[in-house]
Scaffold this motif. Structure first.
Motif, short mmCIF file in Angstrom:
data_model
loop_
_atom_site.label_atom_id
_atom_site.label_comp_id
_atom_site.label_asym_id
_atom_site.label_seq_id
_atom_site.Cartn_x
_atom_site.Cartn_y
_atom_site.Cartn_z
N PRO A 12 0.83 -1.20 0.00
CA PRO A 12 0.00 0.00 0.00
C PRO A 12 0.87 1.25 0.00
O PRO A 12 2.02 1.23 0.44
N THR A 37 -12.86 4.46 3.40
CA THR A 37 -11.53 4.76 2.88
C THR A 37 -11.70 5.31 1.48
O THR A 37 -12.63 4.96 0.77
N GLY A 45 -8.88 1.42 -1.20
CA GLY A 45 -8.50 1.32 0.19
C GLY A 45 -9.47 0.47 0.96
O GLY A 45 -10.58 0.20 0.51
N SER A 75 -4.29 1.97 1.96
CA SER A 75 -4.77 2.61 0.75
C SER A 75 -3.67 2.60 -0.29
O SER A 75 -2.49 2.73 0.04
#
Length: 91
Positions: A12, A37, A45, A75
């Motif tokens: 991420p 998210t 996310g 994310s």
């Protein structure tokens, strides 16, 4: 994208993790929780938590003991094709 620790996908871009413990916890009122998210323009996310001593549907006035909550949000931003990223070290 999965918030599970065993995620085998790409790393991420952003990861936030937090944990709390409490000997006792009482809610005066039931919290309204709506986790979200977001990654723009075209990212993705997710978030999730692992709990012990605390159910997902808490009740006002109930005493919860030996509580632990671990929360994780991840994310990933997918740059649009016309967006040029700076090479590493040119920040």
């Amino acid at each position: 994208m999965s918030a599970e620790r065993g995620d085998t996908g790409p790393d991420p871009d952003v990861e936030i993790a937090a944990g709390i413990t409490a000997d006792e916890l009482v809610f005066r009122e039931v919290p309204e929780v709506a986790p979200r998210t977001r990654a723009e323009p075209d990212g993705e996310g997710t978030s999730g938590s692992e709990r012990s001593g605390l159910p997902y549907g808490v009740e006002a006035g109930t005493v919860y003991r030996d509580v632990r909550v671990d929360y994780r949000l991840v994310s990933r931003a997918d740059a649009a094709p016309d967006v040029e990223r700076d090479p590493p070290g040119d920040g």
